[in-house]
Write a protein that holds these residues in place. Structure first.
Motif, PDB file in Angstrom:
ATOM      1  N   ARG A  36      46.943  30.640  57.763  1.00 50.34           N
ATOM      2  CA  ARG A  36      47.836  29.475  57.732  1.00 50.34           C
ATOM      3  C   ARG A  36      47.118  28.135  57.689  1.00 50.34           C
ATOM      4  O   ARG A  36      47.635  27.174  57.152  1.00 50.34           O
ATOM      5  N   PHE A  37      45.935  28.043  58.281  1.00 49.17           N
ATOM      6  CA  PHE A  37      45.270  26.755  58.454  1.00 49.17           C
ATOM      7  C   PHE A  37      44.694  26.267  57.120  1.00 49.17           C
ATOM      8  O   PHE A  37      43.935  26.987  56.476  1.00 49.17           O
ATOM      9  N   PRO A  38      45.033  25.051  56.678  1.00 46.50           N
ATOM     10  CA  PRO A  38      44.617  24.571  55.350  1.00 46.50           C
ATOM     11  C   PRO A  38      43.102  24.427  55.165  1.00 46.50           C
ATOM     12  O   PRO A  38      42.638  24.424  54.035  1.00 46.50           O
ATOM     13  N   ASP A  39      42.341  24.338  56.243  1.00 50.66           N
ATOM     14  CA  ASP A  39      40.893  24.188  56.132  1.00 50.66           C
ATOM     15  C   ASP A  39      40.199  25.535  55.864  1.00 50.66           C
ATOM     16  O   ASP A  39      39.017  25.574  55.577  1.00 50.66           O
ATOM     17  N   PHE A  40      40.939  26.633  55.971  1.00 50.75           N
ATOM     18  CA  PHE A  40      40.410  27.981  55.761  1.00 50.75           C
ATOM     19  C   PHE A  40      40.955  28.549  54.463  1.00 50.75           C
ATOM     20  O   PHE A  40      42.032  28.187  54.021  1.00 50.75           O
ATOM     21  N   ARG A  41      40.208  29.493  53.895  1.00 51.22           N
ATOM     22  CA  ARG A  41      40.715  30.355  52.833  1.00 51.22           C
ATOM     23  C   ARG A  41      40.369  31.783  53.254  1.00 51.22           C
ATOM     24  O   ARG A  41      39.212  32.096  53.499  1.00 51.22           O
ATOM     25  N   HIS A  42      41.391  32.605  53.366  1.00 49.90           N
ATOM     26  CA  HIS A  42      41.245  34.006  53.776  1.00 49.90           C
ATOM     27  C   HIS A  42      41.658  34.832  52.561  1.00 49.90           C
ATOM     28  O   HIS A  42      42.778  34.706  52.081  1.00 49.90           O
ATOM     29  N   PHE A  43      40.729  35.628  52.045  1.00 52.12           N
ATOM     30  CA  PHE A  43      40.954  36.369  50.805  1.00 52.12           C
ATOM     31  C   PHE A  43      40.862  37.875  51.019  1.00 52.12           C
ATOM     32  O   PHE A  43      40.037  38.342  51.804  1.00 52.12           O
ATOM     33  N   ILE A  44      41.650  38.600  50.251  1.00 49.69           N
ATOM     34  CA  ILE A  44      41.464  40.037  50.097  1.00 49.69           C
ATOM     35  C   ILE A  44      40.664  40.219  48.808  1.00 49.69           C
ATOM     36  O   ILE A  44      40.994  39.637  47.771  1.00 49.69           O
ATOM     37  N   ILE A  45      39.607  40.996  48.899  1.00 49.32           N
ATOM     38  CA  ILE A  45      38.797  41.346  47.723  1.00 49.32           C
ATOM     39  C   ILE A  45      39.428  42.590  47.113  1.00 49.32           C
ATOM     40  O   ILE A  45      39.584  43.605  47.793  1.00 49.32           O
ATOM     41  N   GLU A  46      39.803  42.490  45.850  1.00 47.31           N
ATOM     42  CA  GLU A  46      40.356  43.631  45.127  1.00 47.31           C
ATOM     43  C   GLU A  46      39.350  44.026  44.055  1.00 47.31           C
ATOM     44  O   GLU A  46      38.791  43.160  43.384  1.00 47.31           O
ATOM     45  N   ALA A  47      39.136  45.345  43.894  1.00 45.00           N
ATOM     46  CA  ALA A  47      38.099  45.807  42.962  1.00 45.00           C
ATOM     47  C   ALA A  47      38.531  47.075  42.249  1.00 45.00           C
ATOM     48  O   ALA A  47      39.458  47.763  42.683  1.00 45.00           O
ATOM     49  N   GLY A  48      37.800  47.349  41.174  1.00 45.52           N
ATOM     50  CA  GLY A  48      38.024  48.575  40.421  1.00 45.52           C
ATOM     51  C   GLY A  48      39.061  48.403  39.341  1.00 45.52           C
ATOM     52  O   GLY A  48      39.644  47.333  39.183  1.00 45.52           O
ATOM     53  N   PRO A  49      39.307  49.453  38.591  1.00 43.89           N
ATOM     54  CA  PRO A  49      40.227  49.359  37.462  1.00 43.89           C
ATOM     55  C   PRO A  49      41.662  49.006  37.867  1.00 43.89           C
ATOM     56  O   PRO A  49      42.383  48.367  37.116  1.00 43.89           O
ATOM     57  N   ASP A  50      42.073  49.402  39.071  1.00 45.46           N
ATOM     58  CA  ASP A  50      43.438  49.119  39.538  1.00 45.46           C
ATOM     59  C   ASP A  50      43.477  47.996  40.570  1.00 45.46           C
ATOM     60  O   ASP A  50      44.518  47.754  41.180  1.00 45.46           O
ATOM     61  N   PHE A  51      42.331  47.339  40.768  1.00 43.13           N
ATOM     62  CA  PHE A  51      42.225  46.241  41.742  1.00 43.13           C
ATOM     63  C   PHE A  51      42.808  46.632  43.101  1.00 43.13           C
ATOM     64  O   PHE A  51      43.694  45.973  43.643  1.00 43.13           O
ATOM     65  N   GLU A  52      42.277  47.703  43.655  1.00 42.61           N
ATOM     66  CA  GLU A  52      42.653  48.144  45.001  1.00 42.61           C
ATOM     67  C   GLU A  52      41.963  47.255  46.033  1.00 42.61           C
ATOM     68  O   GLU A  52      40.881  46.715  45.772  1.00 42.61           O
ATOM     69  N   SER A  53      42.555  47.129  47.220  1.00 48.45           N
ATOM     70  CA  SER A  53      41.925  46.369  48.304  1.00 48.45           C
ATOM     71  C   SER A  53      40.576  46.986  48.620  1.00 48.45           C
ATOM     72  O   SER A  53      40.474  48.191  48.859  1.00 48.45           O
ATOM     73  N   ALA A  54      39.521  46.146  48.599  1.00 50.88           N
ATOM     74  CA  ALA A  54      38.161  46.647  48.767  1.00 50.88           C
ATOM     75  C   ALA A  54      37.390  45.890  49.840  1.00 50.88           C
ATOM     76  O   ALA A  54      36.251  46.239  50.140  1.00 50.88           O
ATOM     77  N   GLY A  55      37.980  44.842  50.398  1.00 53.72           N
ATOM     78  CA  GLY A  55      37.306  44.057  51.420  1.00 53.72           C
ATOM     79  C   GLY A  55      38.052  42.767  51.660  1.00 53.72           C
ATOM     80  O   GLY A  55      39.188  42.586  51.212  1.00 53.72           O
ATOM     81  N   PHE A  56      37.396  41.871  52.393  1.00 59.32           N
ATOM     82  CA  PHE A  56      37.985  40.560  52.647  1.00 59.32           C
ATOM     83  C   PHE A  56      36.882  39.541  52.834  1.00 59.32           C
ATOM     84  O   PHE A  56      35.723  39.886  53.082  1.00 59.32           O
TER      85      PHE A  56
END
Length: 176
Positions: free
Chosen positions: A43-63
């Motif tokens: 929620r905090f605008p000073d942060f960016r929290h990402f899910i890393i998606e990878a592979g041919p189907d862009f599955e969740s692979a990290g953050f």
């Protein structure tokens, strides 16, 4: 190169994030957060929290989490990056996307991080991706029985926008 994309983390992703943080393979190298800390980072605008998606189907692979996105000093910190499967290029590909986001999208002058000295895999990645060692915070974190002293040092590393631009010119970075 492994195909990756980063997307904003949603509340529904937090069980995945917390599972990765508490994985015994990752615990020696990070200091896990509570769910409420991740919720705040989403929620905090000073942060960016990402899910890393990878592979041919862009599955969740990290953050990944970056902090200082609104810093008047244009100094952005890579707070944490965790990938589920190591050694397949996902971390390197995600790191390259994170650098592009920091310098191109967020206008960073400096992107920095700290890494435990015993985390040789991550240190090698950061060095090979152009990060410079700035210094060492000696015995800065408790690691229990993982080291003889029970402490590990943090290695502070960074890249400047001019260094990133030079690497891009040399075709060592993703295009703008």
């Amino acid at each position: 190169m492994t195909r990756v994309r980063l997307r904003p983390t949603m509340q529904s992703d937090l069980d995945f994030v917390l599972t990765l943080e508490r994985d015994p393979e990752n615990l020696p190298f990070i200091t896990p957060w509570e769910r409420t800390q991740h919720e705040a980072a989403i929620r905090f605008p000073d942060f960016r929290h990402f899910i890393i998606e990878a592979g041919p189907d862009f599955e969740s692979a990290g953050f990944a989490i970056v902090i200082g996105c609104r810093s008047q000093h244009q100094s952005i910190e890579l707070k944490r990056m965790v990938v589920q499967v190591k050694g397949q290029g996902t971390g390197r590909a995600a790191f390259r996307v994170l650098k592009r986001i920091a310098f191109d999208d967020l206008g960073a002058h400096r992107l920095w991080l700290d890494v435990k000295s015993m985390n040789t895999r991550a240190r090698g990645l950061y060095e090979s991706e152009g990060f410079q060692v700035e210094g060492t915070l000696r015995d800065a974190v408790r690691v229990g029985k993982l080291t003889p002293s029970g402490f590990d040092s943090l290695v502070v590393m960074s890249m400047l926008a001019s260094e990133f631009a030079g690497r891009r010119t040399a075709v060592q970075e993703l295009p703008a």
